[in-house]
Design a protein around this motif. Structure first.
Motif, PDB file in Angstrom:
ATOM      1  N   PRO A 168      47.910  35.064  35.875  1.00 40.15           N
ATOM      2  CA  PRO A 168      47.225  35.718  36.992  1.00 40.15           C
ATOM      3  C   PRO A 168      46.079  36.610  36.549  1.00 40.15           C
ATOM      4  CG  PRO A 168      49.360  36.727  36.585  1.00 40.15           C
ATOM      5  CD  PRO A 168      49.270  35.548  35.684  1.00 40.15           C
ATOM      6  N   VAL A 169      45.248  36.984  37.522  1.00 42.17           N
ATOM      7  CA  VAL A 169      44.136  37.889  37.277  1.00 42.17           C
ATOM      8  C   VAL A 169      44.320  39.136  38.138  1.00 42.17           C
ATOM      9  CG1 VAL A 169      42.522  36.041  36.701  1.00 42.17           C
ATOM     10  CG2 VAL A 169      42.658  36.838  39.038  1.00 42.17           C
ATOM     11  N   MET A 170      43.759  40.242  37.702  1.00 42.39           N
ATOM     12  CA  MET A 170      43.798  41.473  38.475  1.00 42.39           C
ATOM     13  C   MET A 170      42.368  41.831  38.836  1.00 42.39           C
ATOM     14  SD  MET A 170      45.862  44.923  38.422  1.00 42.39           S
ATOM     15  CE  MET A 170      47.226  43.933  38.127  1.00 42.39           C
ATOM     16  N   ILE A 171      42.137  42.052  40.122  1.00 42.54           N
ATOM     17  CA  ILE A 171      40.818  42.434  40.597  1.00 42.54           C
ATOM     18  C   ILE A 171      40.895  43.801  41.265  1.00 42.54           C
ATOM     19  CG2 ILE A 171      40.057  40.051  40.886  1.00 42.54           C
ATOM     20  CD1 ILE A 171      40.441  40.455  43.922  1.00 42.54           C
ATOM     21  N   GLU A 172      39.746  44.427  41.393  1.00 37.91           N
ATOM     22  CA  GLU A 172      39.663  45.714  42.086  1.00 37.91           C
ATOM     23  C   GLU A 172      38.711  45.576  43.259  1.00 37.91           C
ATOM     24  OE1 GLU A 172      38.072  50.251  41.345  1.00 37.91           O
ATOM     25  OE2 GLU A 172      38.543  49.000  39.629  1.00 37.91           O
ATOM     26  N   VAL A 173      39.181  45.988  44.439  1.00 39.19           N
ATOM     27  CA  VAL A 173      38.370  45.984  45.655  1.00 39.19           C
ATOM     28  C   VAL A 173      38.568  47.330  46.339  1.00 39.19           C
ATOM     29  CG1 VAL A 173      37.947  44.860  47.869  1.00 39.19           C
ATOM     30  CG2 VAL A 173      38.751  43.510  45.944  1.00 39.19           C
ATOM     31  N   ASP A 174      37.496  48.033  46.594  1.00 41.20           N
ATOM     32  CA  ASP A 174      37.564  49.343  47.258  1.00 41.20           C
ATOM     33  C   ASP A 174      38.551  50.291  46.584  1.00 41.20           C
ATOM     34  OD1 ASP A 174      35.662  48.608  49.126  1.00 41.20           O
ATOM     35  OD2 ASP A 174      37.145  47.925  50.587  1.00 41.20           O
ATOM     36  N   GLY A 175      38.618  50.255  45.259  1.00 40.82           N
ATOM     37  CA  GLY A 175      39.473  51.169  44.518  1.00 40.82           C
ATOM     38  C   GLY A 175      40.927  50.764  44.409  1.00 40.82           C
ATOM     39  N   GLN A 176      41.313  49.651  45.006  1.00 36.14           N
ATOM     40  CA  GLN A 176      42.697  49.207  44.879  1.00 36.14           C
ATOM     41  C   GLN A 176      42.768  47.942  44.031  1.00 36.14           C
ATOM     42  OE1 GLN A 176      44.788  48.274  48.462  1.00 36.14           O
ATOM     43  NE2 GLN A 176      43.469  46.586  49.006  1.00 36.14           N
ATOM     44  N   ALA A 177      43.802  47.869  43.221  1.00 39.87           N
ATOM     45  CA  ALA A 177      43.995  46.724  42.332  1.00 39.87           C
ATOM     46  C   ALA A 177      44.856  45.674  43.034  1.00 39.87           C
ATOM     47  CB  ALA A 177      44.665  47.162  41.042  1.00 39.87           C
ATOM     48  N   ILE A 178      44.443  44.409  42.897  1.00 36.73           N
ATOM     49  CA  ILE A 178      45.142  43.302  43.535  1.00 36.73           C
ATOM     50  C   ILE A 178      45.375  42.225  42.481  1.00 36.73           C
ATOM     51  CG2 ILE A 178      45.013  41.522  45.318  1.00 36.73           C
ATOM     52  CD1 ILE A 178      42.977  43.359  46.751  1.00 36.73           C
ATOM     53  N   GLY A 179      46.601  41.748  42.383  1.00 38.34           N
ATOM     54  CA  GLY A 179      46.923  40.649  41.474  1.00 38.34           C
ATOM     55  C   GLY A 179      46.881  39.334  42.225  1.00 38.34           C
ATOM     56  N   LEU A 180      46.222  38.343  41.634  1.00 36.83           N
ATOM     57  CA  LEU A 180      46.099  37.020  42.252  1.00 36.83           C
ATOM     58  C   LEU A 180      46.460  35.931  41.257  1.00 36.83           C
ATOM     59  CD1 LEU A 180      42.591  37.317  43.948  1.00 36.83           C
ATOM     60  CD2 LEU A 180      44.790  37.409  45.094  1.00 36.83           C
ATOM     61  N   ARG A 181      47.045  34.865  41.761  1.00 34.83           N
ATOM     62  CA  ARG A 181      47.228  33.681  40.916  1.00 34.83           C
ATOM     63  C   ARG A 181      45.842  33.151  40.572  1.00 34.83           C
ATOM     64  NH1 ARG A 181      50.805  32.415  45.326  1.00 34.83           N
ATOM     65  NH2 ARG A 181      52.950  32.824  44.694  1.00 34.83           N
ATOM     66  N   ARG A 182      45.735  32.547  39.413  1.00 34.81           N
ATOM     67  CA  ARG A 182      44.432  32.041  38.972  1.00 34.81           C
ATOM     68  C   ARG A 182      43.890  30.976  39.930  1.00 34.81           C
ATOM     69  NH1 ARG A 182      41.828  32.734  33.799  1.00 34.81           N
ATOM     70  NH2 ARG A 182      43.658  33.936  33.298  1.00 34.81           N
ATOM     71  N   LYS A 183      44.787  30.153  40.485  1.00 36.78           N
ATOM     72  CA  LYS A 183      44.359  29.112  41.435  1.00 36.78           C
ATOM     73  C   LYS A 183      43.728  29.746  42.669  1.00 36.78           C
ATOM     74  CE  LYS A 183      46.058  25.351  44.293  1.00 36.78           C
ATOM     75  NZ  LYS A 183      47.217  24.683  44.836  1.00 36.78           N
ATOM     76  N   GLU A 184      44.307  30.822  43.168  1.00 33.60           N
ATOM     77  CA  GLU A 184      43.764  31.505  44.336  1.00 33.60           C
ATOM     78  C   GLU A 184      42.443  32.179  43.995  1.00 33.60           C
ATOM     79  OE1 GLU A 184      47.026  34.067  45.068  1.00 33.60           O
ATOM     80  OE2 GLU A 184      48.243  32.467  45.950  1.00 33.60           O
ATOM     81  N   ALA A 185      42.374  32.810  42.820  1.00 33.31           N
ATOM     82  CA  ALA A 185      41.153  33.492  42.401  1.00 33.31           C
ATOM     83  C   ALA A 185      40.003  32.503  42.198  1.00 33.31           C
ATOM     84  CB  ALA A 185      41.408  34.271  41.119  1.00 33.31           C
ATOM     85  N   SER A 186      40.334  31.290  41.780  1.00 37.10           N
ATOM     86  CA  SER A 186      39.271  30.298  41.551  1.00 37.10           C
ATOM     87  C   SER A 186      38.735  29.720  42.861  1.00 37.10           C
ATOM     88  CB  SER A 186      39.776  29.176  40.644  1.00 37.10           C
ATOM     89  OG  SER A 186      40.800  28.445  41.283  1.00 37.10           O
ATOM     90  N   SER A 187      39.352  30.042  43.987  1.00 37.65           N
ATOM     91  CA  SER A 187      38.840  29.582  45.268  1.00 37.65           C
ATOM     92  C   SER A 187      38.035  30.674  45.989  1.00 37.65           C
ATOM     93  CB  SER A 187      39.981  29.084  46.161  1.00 37.65           C
ATOM     94  OG  SER A 187      40.874  30.128  46.449  1.00 37.65           O
ATOM     95  N   ILE A 188      37.767  31.772  45.284  1.00 37.79           N
ATOM     96  CA  ILE A 188      36.931  32.847  45.837  1.00 37.79           C
ATOM     97  C   ILE A 188      35.566  32.765  45.163  1.00 37.79           C
ATOM     98  CG2 ILE A 188      36.653  35.329  46.101  1.00 37.79           C
ATOM     99  CD1 ILE A 188      39.723  35.547  46.006  1.00 37.79           C
ATOM    100  N   GLU A 189      34.546  32.395  45.936  1.00 38.30           N
ATOM    101  CA  GLU A 189      33.207  32.236  45.391  1.00 38.30           C
ATOM    102  C   GLU A 189      32.489  33.581  45.391  1.00 38.30           C
ATOM    103  OE1 GLU A 189      31.096  29.123  47.434  1.00 38.30           O
ATOM    104  OE2 GLU A 189      32.795  27.768  47.249  1.00 38.30           O
ATOM    105  N   VAL A 190      31.825  33.886  44.265  1.00 42.96           N
ATOM    106  CA  VAL A 190      31.108  35.153  44.095  1.00 42.96           C
ATOM    107  C   VAL A 190      29.715  34.895  43.542  1.00 42.96           C
ATOM    108  CG1 VAL A 190      33.208  36.503  43.713  1.00 42.96           C
ATOM    109  CG2 VAL A 190      32.043  35.505  41.765  1.00 42.96           C
ATOM    110  N   LYS A 191      28.865  35.918  43.646  1.00 40.68           N
ATOM    111  CA  LYS A 191      27.533  35.837  43.016  1.00 40.68           C
ATOM    112  C   LYS A 191      27.186  37.162  42.393  1.00 40.68           C
ATOM    113  CE  LYS A 191      24.767  37.084  46.975  1.00 40.68           C
ATOM    114  NZ  LYS A 191      23.618  36.870  47.733  1.00 40.68           N
TER     115      LYS A 191
END
Length: 73
Positions: free
Chosen positions: A50-73
């Motif tokens: 899994p990966v851990m991301i931070e959004v608005d100061g809170q940490a969120i753990g996601l499975r890698r499969k779920e994280a790979s479906s979030i497109e960013v730039k």
């Protein structure tokens, strides 16, 4: 580019949530992971873990499969 392409500590803006499951998409939206939001990759576990991301100061753990479906730039 997707969320898992980022390196530890890098930040990006969410462009699109390409999540297949509607319940998961709603959960991410409630946690603040939505289009236009800045996200930062805090950690990525080895061997496809899994990966851990931070959004608005809170940490969120996601499975890698779920994280790979979030497109960013």
């Amino acid at each position: 580019m997707v969320l898992t392409d980022l390196h530890k500590g890098e930040a990006a803006v969410v462009v699109r949530l390409a999540v297949e499951q509607e319940a998961l998409k709603q959960r991410l939206l409630h946690l603040g992971v939505k289009e236009g939001k800045m996200v930062r990759l805090k950690a990525a576990m080895p061997f496809g873990g899994p990966v851990m991301i931070e959004v608005d100061g809170q940490a969120i753990g996601l499975r890698r499969k779920e994280a790979s479906s979030i497109e960013v730039k």
